[in-house]
Design a protein around this motif. Structure first.
Motif, PDB file in Angstrom:
ATOM      1  N   ILE A 150     -73.088 -92.421  22.602  1.00  0.00           N
ATOM      2  CA  ILE A 150     -74.563 -92.221  23.159  1.00  0.00           C
ATOM      3  C   ILE A 150     -75.097 -91.079  22.060  1.00  0.00           C
ATOM      4  O   ILE A 150     -74.710 -89.886  21.767  1.00  0.00           O
ATOM      5  N   ASN A 151     -76.269 -91.524  21.552  1.00  0.00           N
ATOM      6  CA  ASN A 151     -77.018 -90.764  20.738  1.00  0.00           C
ATOM      7  C   ASN A 151     -77.992 -89.688  21.457  1.00  0.00           C
ATOM      8  O   ASN A 151     -78.297 -89.961  22.452  1.00  0.00           O
ATOM      9  N   ASP A 152     -77.919 -88.552  20.639  1.00  0.00           N
ATOM     10  CA  ASP A 152     -78.939 -87.593  21.342  1.00  0.00           C
ATOM     11  C   ASP A 152     -80.224 -87.571  21.008  1.00  0.00           C
ATOM     12  O   ASP A 152     -80.460 -88.945  20.347  1.00  0.00           O
ATOM     13  N   ASN A 153     -81.248 -86.900  21.221  1.00  0.00           N
ATOM     14  CA  ASN A 153     -82.533 -87.115  20.731  1.00  0.00           C
ATOM     15  C   ASN A 153     -82.920 -86.348  19.308  1.00  0.00           C
ATOM     16  O   ASN A 153     -84.123 -86.051  19.149  1.00  0.00           O
ATOM     17  N   ASP A 154     -81.909 -85.994  18.617  1.00  0.00           N
ATOM     18  CA  ASP A 154     -82.310 -85.365  17.488  1.00  0.00           C
ATOM     19  C   ASP A 154     -81.202 -85.828  16.492  1.00  0.00           C
ATOM     20  O   ASP A 154     -80.485 -85.093  15.527  1.00  0.00           O
ATOM     21  N   SER A 155     -81.005 -86.836  16.436  1.00  0.00           N
ATOM     22  CA  SER A 155     -79.902 -87.437  15.408  1.00  0.00           C
ATOM     23  C   SER A 155     -80.280 -89.239  14.962  1.00  0.00           C
ATOM     24  O   SER A 155     -80.919 -89.779  15.544  1.00  0.00           O
ATOM     25  N   MET A 156     -79.731 -89.180  13.794  1.00  0.00           N
ATOM     26  CA  MET A 156     -79.666 -90.380  13.372  1.00  0.00           C
ATOM     27  C   MET A 156     -78.337 -90.815  12.800  1.00  0.00           C
ATOM     28  O   MET A 156     -77.777 -89.955  12.027  1.00  0.00           O
ATOM     29  N   SER A 157     -77.743 -92.237  12.631  1.00  0.00           N
ATOM     30  CA  SER A 157     -76.779 -92.598  12.244  1.00  0.00           C
ATOM     31  C   SER A 157     -76.589 -93.590  11.056  1.00  0.00           C
ATOM     32  O   SER A 157     -77.395 -94.554  11.599  1.00  0.00           O
ATOM     33  N   LEU A 158     -75.903 -93.339  10.147  1.00  0.00           N
ATOM     34  CA  LEU A 158     -75.748 -94.722   9.579  1.00  0.00           C
ATOM     35  C   LEU A 158     -74.321 -95.188   9.682  1.00  0.00           C
ATOM     36  O   LEU A 158     -73.202 -94.408   9.388  1.00  0.00           O
ATOM     37  N   TYR A 159     -74.188 -96.553   9.742  1.00  0.00           N
ATOM     38  CA  TYR A 159     -72.902 -97.212  10.166  1.00  0.00           C
ATOM     39  C   TYR A 159     -72.556 -98.068   9.070  1.00  0.00           C
ATOM     40  O   TYR A 159     -73.540 -98.870   8.475  1.00  0.00           O
ATOM     41  N   THR A 160     -71.314 -98.073   8.624  1.00  0.00           N
ATOM     42  CA  THR A 160     -70.858 -99.105   7.622  1.00  0.00           C
ATOM     43  C   THR A 160     -69.774 -99.826   8.335  1.00  0.00           C
ATOM     44  O   THR A 160     -68.640 -99.051   8.559  1.00  0.00           O
ATOM     45  N   VAL A 161     -69.913-101.167   8.479  1.00  0.00           N
ATOM     46  CA  VAL A 161     -68.972-102.008   8.809  1.00  0.00           C
ATOM     47  C   VAL A 161     -68.293-102.652   7.804  1.00  0.00           C
ATOM     48  O   VAL A 161     -68.721-103.391   7.012  1.00  0.00           O
ATOM     49  N   THR A 211     -82.154 -81.590  10.614  1.00  0.00           N
ATOM     50  CA  THR A 211     -81.833 -80.422   9.773  1.00  0.00           C
ATOM     51  C   THR A 211     -80.919 -80.854   8.675  1.00  0.00           C
ATOM     52  O   THR A 211     -80.707 -80.050   7.637  1.00  0.00           O
ATOM     53  N   GLY A 212     -80.579 -82.193   8.698  1.00  0.00           N
ATOM     54  CA  GLY A 212     -79.680 -82.636   7.681  1.00  0.00           C
ATOM     55  C   GLY A 212     -78.178 -82.291   7.713  1.00  0.00           C
ATOM     56  O   GLY A 212     -77.426 -82.690   6.912  1.00  0.00           O
ATOM     57  N   GLU A 213     -77.713 -81.488   8.901  1.00  0.00           N
ATOM     58  CA  GLU A 213     -76.298 -81.242   9.146  1.00  0.00           C
ATOM     59  C   GLU A 213     -75.780 -82.512   9.600  1.00  0.00           C
ATOM     60  O   GLU A 213     -76.198 -83.326  10.392  1.00  0.00           O
ATOM     61  N   VAL A 214     -74.469 -82.665   9.120  1.00  0.00           N
ATOM     62  CA  VAL A 214     -73.600 -83.766   9.399  1.00  0.00           C
ATOM     63  C   VAL A 214     -72.933 -83.482  11.015  1.00  0.00           C
ATOM     64  O   VAL A 214     -72.165 -82.496  10.855  1.00  0.00           O
ATOM     65  N   THR A 215     -73.402 -83.957  11.791  1.00  0.00           N
ATOM     66  CA  THR A 215     -72.763 -83.817  13.339  1.00  0.00           C
ATOM     67  C   THR A 215     -71.536 -84.511  13.473  1.00  0.00           C
ATOM     68  O   THR A 215     -70.792 -84.122  14.544  1.00  0.00           O
ATOM     69  N   MET A 216     -71.243 -85.762  12.917  1.00  0.00           N
ATOM     70  CA  MET A 216     -70.375 -86.718  13.411  1.00  0.00           C
ATOM     71  C   MET A 216     -69.872 -87.513  12.067  1.00  0.00           C
ATOM     72  O   MET A 216     -70.935 -88.058  11.673  1.00  0.00           O
ATOM     73  N   LYS A 252     -90.430 -85.671  13.183  1.00  0.00           N
ATOM     74  CA  LYS A 252     -88.790 -85.686  13.305  1.00  0.00           C
ATOM     75  C   LYS A 252     -88.339 -86.817  12.979  1.00  0.00           C
ATOM     76  O   LYS A 252     -87.301 -86.669  12.104  1.00  0.00           O
ATOM     77  N   TYR A 253     -88.800 -88.019  13.430  1.00  0.00           N
ATOM     78  CA  TYR A 253     -88.480 -89.104  12.778  1.00  0.00           C
ATOM     79  C   TYR A 253     -88.351 -89.492  11.240  1.00  0.00           C
ATOM     80  O   TYR A 253     -87.464 -89.617  10.675  1.00  0.00           O
ATOM     81  N   GLU A 254     -89.682 -88.805  10.839  1.00  0.00           N
ATOM     82  CA  GLU A 254     -89.606 -88.680   9.084  1.00  0.00           C
ATOM     83  C   GLU A 254     -88.366 -87.643   8.744  1.00  0.00           C
ATOM     84  O   GLU A 254     -87.792 -88.073   7.631  1.00  0.00           O
ATOM     85  N   ARG A 255     -88.281 -86.659   9.192  1.00  0.00           N
ATOM     86  CA  ARG A 255     -87.090 -85.772   8.911  1.00  0.00           C
ATOM     87  C   ARG A 255     -85.652 -86.329   8.935  1.00  0.00           C
ATOM     88  O   ARG A 255     -84.693 -86.207   8.104  1.00  0.00           O
ATOM     89  N   LEU A 256     -85.289 -87.101  10.238  1.00  0.00           N
ATOM     90  CA  LEU A 256     -84.206 -87.680  10.299  1.00  0.00           C
ATOM     91  C   LEU A 256     -84.055 -88.853   9.015  1.00  0.00           C
ATOM     92  O   LEU A 256     -82.870 -88.694   8.466  1.00  0.00           O
TER      93      LEU A 256
END
Ligand SMILES: [Fe+2]
Length: 393
Positions: free
Chosen positions: A358-369, A382-387, A155-159
């Motif tokens: 609060i992150n769920d257990n199937d997500s990864m976020s890219l932050y740009t400050v 699955t590659g879907e943008v959730t937020m 899962k980590y690899e997919r994210l």
């Protein structure tokens, strides 16, 4: 440490080893098993972690691109050059800020370790990899977060495959990356090997412990695998003008809970961090920062008395201990995990004076400050943008 006086001796070893090798029975190819991966990158240092398949003497060659000068680095502890080991954490110190470097690993197997009669055999090395030291004057930064991987390396690899991790300055692993640390080498198979494959040779990660990371017979050995520069799992980190506070929120149930067999002391540990946090917010670095981000595996959630779950204890402690301190400061965003459910707690005056994600257990976020605020783009496995959203303070 740069090897200077000993470098000639080391070169002698490299010249002699082929002759010695002829006299030795081969026992399989000597190789780098895990890594390299970067830890503790700052504007002037980084530590490179890696392992070898058998005991050896390992070093790192370092150069700047377009500069022919190569320096060799080893670990020296109390006068002894680290050798006859498989696990290496070699610090590269005295680096220049905002500078790209290239490095490669070098290791010679030690067949026999005897006073004045060491027998060295195979010598191996890697390709060149590169990293860039932190620019303390940078405006903004880019970083990745995920949490609650629970040993699921696939899962980590997919994210990671759906996230532009190559754009990041840093990856923050926000806890519960392991479920129960009970097997030697488990961090490699659970997340480090995938990290190495995807980014960690050139972009460092920071582990923020979750409650599950504290569990298991080997949880007290975590610092063999990751660096804690100040010997704590909590700490601060700076990327340019962004200041990060990383809290170690411990277990989610009271220390008296039977699950812990009387072997946890997180109540006092969290209070210790609250005192530390009060000092952190007074520091020049905190005050001077343009952006301030707090990370803690367990989010601050008040126990309203309606839940029968004993695990509301941890979130309630985080709420009571840290929010009053943080609410007095200009915090851009707090990021957590733990609940396995996505939640955005909007800024709520005098309750939480900053948004909590609060992150769920199937997500990864890219932050740009940037000067525009903190932009976050979250994807699922699955590659879907959730937020996608920009938080403006
Ligand atoms: Fe958790």
């Amino acid at each position: 440490m740069v090897l200077q006086k000993n470098y000639k001796a080391f070169l002698m070893v490299c010249m002699v080893w082929p002759m010695l090798a002829l006299a030795q029975k081969e026992v399989g190819p000597y190789r780098f098993d895990h890594g390299p991966y970067l830890q503790g990158l700052t504007d002037e240092r980084v530590t490179v972690y890696f392992t070898t398949s058998e005991k050896g003497f390992s070093s790192i060659e370092l150069r700047e691109p377009n500069d022919g000068t190569i320096t060799r680095h080893v670990t020296i502890d109390d006068g002894l050059i680290q050798a006859n080991n498989t696990l290496n954490a070699i610090a590269l110190k005295g680096l220049k800020p905002d500078t790209r470097y290239e490095y490669r690993l070098f290791s010679t197997r030690i067949k026999q370790f005897r006073l004045s009669r060491n027998v060295y055999t195979d010598t191996i090395r890697t390709d060149w990899y590169s990293f860039k030291t932190v620019n303390p004057k940078a405006a903004g930064c880019t970083f990745v977060t995920t949490s609650d991987i629970h040993d699921d390396a696939k899962k980590y690899e997919r994210l990671l495959s759906h996230t532009a991790v190559d754009q990041a300055d840093m990856v923050f692993l926000l806890g519960d990356i392991l479920s129960h640390f009970s097997r030697e080498g488990q961090p490699y198979s659970s997340f480090i090997d995938v990290s190495v494959d995807k980014f960690a040779k050139e972009i460092p990660f920071v582990l923020i412990r979750g409650n599950h990371d504290t569990r298991g017979s080997l949880s007290r050995t975590y610092d063999r695998y990751i660096q804690r520069p100040d010997k704590h799992f909590y700490g601060v980190y700076s990327l340019g003008d962004t200041f990060f506070i990383l809290l170690d929120t411990g277990e989610d149930k009271p220390d008296s809970h039977h699950d812990y067999s009387g072997l946890t002391a997180f109540e006092d540990y969290r209070k210790e961090q609250a005192e530390w946090l009060k000092q952190v917010v007074k520091t020049k670095a905190f005050k001077a920062a343009k952006h301030r981000i707090v990370m803690a595996h367990i989010p601050p959630i008040k126990d309203d008395g309606t839940s029968t779950r004993v695990s509301v204890h941890g979130p309630d402690m985080v709420y009571k201990l840290y929010l009053p301190i943080l609410n007095k400061e200009k915090i851009d965003l707090m990021i957590s995990g733990h609940t396995h459910r996505f939640q955005l707690i909007e800024k709520n005056k005098n309750v939480n004076n900053f948004p909590i994600l609060i992150n769920d257990n199937d997500s990864m976020s890219l932050y740009t400050v940037s000067a525009k605020g903190v932009h976050v783009k979250t994807v699922n496995s699955t590659g879907e943008v959730t937020m996608e959203r920009t938080f403006v303070r």
